[in-house]
Write a protein that holds these residues in place. Structure first.
Motif, mmCIF file in Angstrom:
data_model
loop_
_atom_site.group_PDB
_atom_site.id
_atom_site.type_symbol
_atom_site.label_atom_id
_atom_site.label_comp_id
_atom_site.label_asym_id
_atom_site.label_seq_id
_atom_site.Cartn_x
_atom_site.Cartn_y
_atom_site.Cartn_z
ATOM 1 N N ASN A 177 1.079 -1.447 -0.018
ATOM 2 C CA ASN A 177 0.012 0.046 0.485
ATOM 3 C C ASN A 177 0.768 1.160 0.032
ATOM 4 O OD1 ASN A 177 -2.834 1.062 0.417
ATOM 5 N ND2 ASN A 177 -1.644 1.718 1.928
ATOM 6 N N TYR A 178 1.834 1.319 0.869
ATOM 7 C CA TYR A 178 2.920 2.390 0.255
ATOM 8 C C TYR A 178 3.464 2.789 -0.945
ATOM 9 C CZ TYR A 178 7.284 4.493 2.138
ATOM 10 O OH TYR A 178 8.070 5.700 2.082
ATOM 11 N N VAL A 179 3.767 1.737 -1.167
ATOM 12 C CA VAL A 179 4.440 1.698 -2.574
ATOM 13 C C VAL A 179 4.074 1.960 -3.442
ATOM 14 C CG1 VAL A 179 6.884 0.737 -1.242
ATOM 15 C CG2 VAL A 179 4.868 -0.496 -2.933
ATOM 16 N N GLN A 180 3.083 2.087 -3.175
ATOM 17 C CA GLN A 180 2.163 1.901 -4.660
ATOM 18 C C GLN A 180 2.184 3.481 -4.422
ATOM 19 O OE1 GLN A 180 0.411 0.318 -6.944
ATOM 20 N NE2 GLN A 180 1.725 -1.137 -5.913
ATOM 21 N N GLY A 181 2.160 4.545 -3.015
ATOM 22 C CA GLY A 181 1.746 5.836 -3.548
ATOM 23 C C GLY A 181 2.776 6.422 -3.922
ATOM 24 N N CYS A 182 4.333 5.771 -3.732
ATOM 25 C CA CYS A 182 5.479 6.843 -4.065
ATOM 26 C C CYS A 182 6.183 6.991 -4.871
ATOM 27 C CB CYS A 182 6.738 5.897 -3.548
ATOM 28 S SG CYS A 182 6.532 5.277 -1.320
ATOM 29 N N ASP A 183 6.309 8.187 -5.350
ATOM 30 C CA ASP A 183 6.540 9.131 -7.006
ATOM 31 C C ASP A 183 8.222 8.435 -7.075
ATOM 32 O OD1 ASP A 183 4.066 10.805 -6.019
ATOM 33 O OD2 ASP A 183 5.136 12.256 -5.339
ATOM 34 N N ASP A 184 8.699 8.188 -6.375
ATOM 35 C CA ASP A 184 10.083 7.651 -6.529
ATOM 36 C C ASP A 184 10.370 6.241 -6.940
ATOM 37 O OD1 ASP A 184 10.023 6.665 -4.766
ATOM 38 O OD2 ASP A 184 11.586 7.145 -3.926
ATOM 39 N N GLN A 185 8.773 5.712 -6.983
ATOM 40 C CA GLN A 185 8.523 4.055 -7.614
ATOM 41 C C GLN A 185 9.092 3.630 -9.044
ATOM 42 O OE1 GLN A 185 9.841 1.519 -4.842
ATOM 43 N NE2 GLN A 185 9.721 2.952 -3.518
ATOM 44 N N ASP A 186 9.870 2.991 -9.709
ATOM 45 C CA ASP A 186 9.450 2.273 -10.944
ATOM 46 C C ASP A 186 8.239 1.538 -11.248
ATOM 47 O OD1 ASP A 186 9.275 1.716 -13.610
ATOM 48 O OD2 ASP A 186 11.692 0.527 -13.141
ATOM 49 N N PRO A 187 6.836 2.086 -11.896
ATOM 50 C CA PRO A 187 6.286 1.221 -12.095
ATOM 51 C C PRO A 187 6.122 -0.383 -13.113
ATOM 52 C CG PRO A 187 5.835 3.785 -12.880
ATOM 53 C CD PRO A 187 7.651 2.928 -12.320
ATOM 54 N N ALA A 188 6.555 -0.612 -13.838
ATOM 55 C CA ALA A 188 7.342 -1.805 -13.957
ATOM 56 C C ALA A 188 7.703 -2.135 -13.250
ATOM 57 C CB ALA A 188 8.873 -1.558 -15.263
ATOM 58 N N ALA A 189 9.116 -1.603 -12.026
ATOM 59 C CA ALA A 189 9.414 -2.243 -11.175
ATOM 60 C C ALA A 189 8.271 -3.298 -9.603
ATOM 61 C CB ALA A 189 10.780 -2.189 -10.665
ATOM 62 N N LEU A 190 7.422 -2.132 -9.899
ATOM 63 C CA LEU A 190 6.558 -2.491 -9.017
ATOM 64 C C LEU A 190 4.813 -3.893 -9.308
ATOM 65 C CD1 LEU A 190 5.116 0.222 -7.400
ATOM 66 C CD2 LEU A 190 6.716 -1.176 -6.575
ATOM 67 N N ARG A 191 5.914 -3.546 -10.485
ATOM 68 C CA ARG A 191 4.107 -4.788 -11.808
ATOM 69 C C ARG A 191 4.989 -5.813 -11.522
ATOM 70 N NH1 ARG A 191 3.843 -0.838 -15.904
ATOM 71 N NH2 ARG A 191 5.454 -1.766 -17.561
ATOM 72 N N ARG A 192 6.216 -6.108 -10.835
ATOM 73 C CA ARG A 192 7.256 -7.405 -9.884
ATOM 74 C C ARG A 192 6.343 -7.756 -9.371
ATOM 75 N NH1 ARG A 192 8.603 -12.061 -12.663
ATOM 76 N NH2 ARG A 192 7.347 -12.488 -11.074
ATOM 77 N N TYR A 193 5.670 -7.231 -8.460
ATOM 78 C CA TYR A 193 5.049 -7.760 -7.347
ATOM 79 C C TYR A 193 3.267 -8.244 -7.475
ATOM 80 C CZ TYR A 193 9.667 -7.796 -5.458
ATOM 81 O OH TYR A 193 11.123 -8.069 -5.912
ATOM 82 N N ALA A 194 2.719 -7.256 -8.364
ATOM 83 C CA ALA A 194 1.482 -7.057 -8.556
ATOM 84 C C ALA A 194 0.902 -9.279 -8.637
ATOM 85 C CB ALA A 194 0.446 -6.310 -9.885
ATOM 86 N N PHE A 195 1.038 -10.148 -8.331
ATOM 87 C CA PHE A 195 0.554 -11.192 -8.404
ATOM 88 C C PHE A 195 -0.017 -11.662 -6.944
ATOM 89 C CE2 PHE A 195 4.931 -12.027 -7.602
ATOM 90 C CZ PHE A 195 5.065 -12.755 -6.116
ATOM 91 N N LEU A 196 0.391 -10.456 -5.856
ATOM 92 C CA LEU A 196 0.375 -10.863 -5.060
ATOM 93 C C LEU A 196 -0.887 -10.356 -4.831
ATOM 94 C CD1 LEU A 196 3.794 -10.252 -3.145
ATOM 95 C CD2 LEU A 196 2.790 -11.714 -3.553
#
Length: 372
Positions: free
Chosen positions: A327-346
């Motif tokens: 929930n926290y990293v979804q709202g972080c401006d410095d996060q790479d959206p492509a990198a976050l998609r790696r964990y979307a399966f959760l």
């Protein structure tokens, strides 16, 4: 000493999440994962600027205590919602009582195959964390033989985790494998210096072998951890080599599939138990039937979250912590959206976050007295 089986009610960290819920049937084995080994009392000092210097007194800015040794992995598995059974010896001192209560009552781990040894003191490890590394001093004696000793055979389980030591085959490993328990194994530093895979006979029973990079390269006489993983895949169905801050690399010896997932960059407070937490995450994903890359990613995520707190077992994240992080990293401006998609399966598994990230956990301490 034999205690009643834990009630296995949803704990604070699991938030009621069962990653194997869709797979459970009335014919399931009595536990998801079995493991055995030595439980230590870990005393951890943090906030050290450097290693202690001989002849001087060093003050740490942080300190805590928690069950350690095999308790690190048992706790990590239980917090991910797996029904975990541990066979271990416990001292009959305050340390042993604290560790038993923390594991059975605090984490819901089944200790019916464990025992308390009269007159035996608990093994202790003092860990000093600094500069992202750790230095440890341990003391203990092997538990004496006792009637009703730890079982030579494992309970019926979906999986078991074994720690392989050179020249020390464990009868229960082969017995469990013959009863269709999936065996996952790690190893430690080979003090003999021989680094001979033939000295690990239980490797023949293992579905997956998960050494770190240095261990893998020494056992395979290679200079590259990825080459080491490929060499190990000729010996075991699945070879997983952890690469520390670089992530993890795996080779499926049966299909030839490879996968590599980078680590999450975090500010590491205490790396104690991170390898155990990685294995717990990987085992969870494997039993749930996830793709290889997702299993690596989940193991890396749980390990990364664990090193941001101190204490090997008590820093292990559960679904509550994972949901808060997501929930926290979804709202972080410095996060790479492509990198976050790696964990979307959760996402289908994650509970609604009930606490903000970063979490503030209670400092683990030992109580020596009980109120009437």
């Amino acid at each position: 000493m034999t205690t009643s089986r834990g009630d296995h009610q949803p704990r604070q960290h699991t938030a009621g999440v069962d990653p194997l819920g869709a797979l459970r049937t009335p014919a399931d084995p009595e536990c998801d994962v079995f493991l055995t080994g030595t439980v230590f009392l870990d005393i951890i000092f943090t906030g050290l600027d450097s290693a202690p210097v001989r002849g001087t007194e060093t003050w740490a800015r942080g300190m805590g205590s928690s069950p350690g040794g095999v308790a690190n992995m048992a706790t990590a598995l239980a917090r991910l919602g797996l029904r975990t059974s541990l066979a271990a010896a416990f001292g009959d001192d305050h340390y042993g009582e604290y560790c038993w209560d923390a594991l059975e009552q605090g984490e819901g781990i089944d200790l019916t195959r464990s025992r308390t040894v009269p007159g035996w003191h608990s093994p202790v490890t003092v860990s000093m964390a600094y500069e992202g590394e750790r230095t440890m001093v341990s003391h203990g004696h092997e538990a004496p033989p006792l009637d009703g000793a730890l079982p030579a055979t494992a309970p019926r389980a979906r999986a078991a985790v074994a720690s392989l030591a050179p020249g020390r085959p464990e009868e229960w490993v082969g017995d469990a494998a013959r009863r269709d328990t999936r065996i996952f194994a790690d190893t430690g530093w080979d003090d003999t210096g021989r680094w001979d895979l033939a000295a690990l006979p239980d490797l023949d029973h293992c579905e997956a072998f998960l050494p770190n990079a240095q261990e893998a390269m020494r056992y395979t006489r290679t200079s590259c951890p990825r080459a080491a993983a490929r060499a190990l895949a000729d010996k075991v169905p699945l070879a997983v080599v952890t690469l520390g801050p670089e992530g993890a690399y795996a080779v499926d010896g049966a299909t030839g599939e490879t996968a590599e997932v980078p680590a999450i960059e975090v500010a590491a407070l205490d790396p104690t138990g991170a390898g155990d937490v990685f294995v717990a995450g990987f085992v969870t994903g494997t039993l749930a039937g996830w793709p290889l890359a997702d299993r690596l990613a989940f193991g890396g995520l749980t390990a990364a979250l664990s090193v941001q707190e101190f204490g090997g077992s008590l820093s292990a994240p559960g679904w509550t912590e994972i949901a808060a992080w997501w929930n926290y990293v979804q709202g972080c401006d410095d996060q790479d959206p492509a990198a976050l998609r790696r964990y979307a399966f959760l996402e289908p598994l994650l509970p609604a976050p009930i606490r903000p990230w970063p979490l503030r956990r209670a400092v683990p301490t030992i109580g020596f007295g009980r109120s009437a």
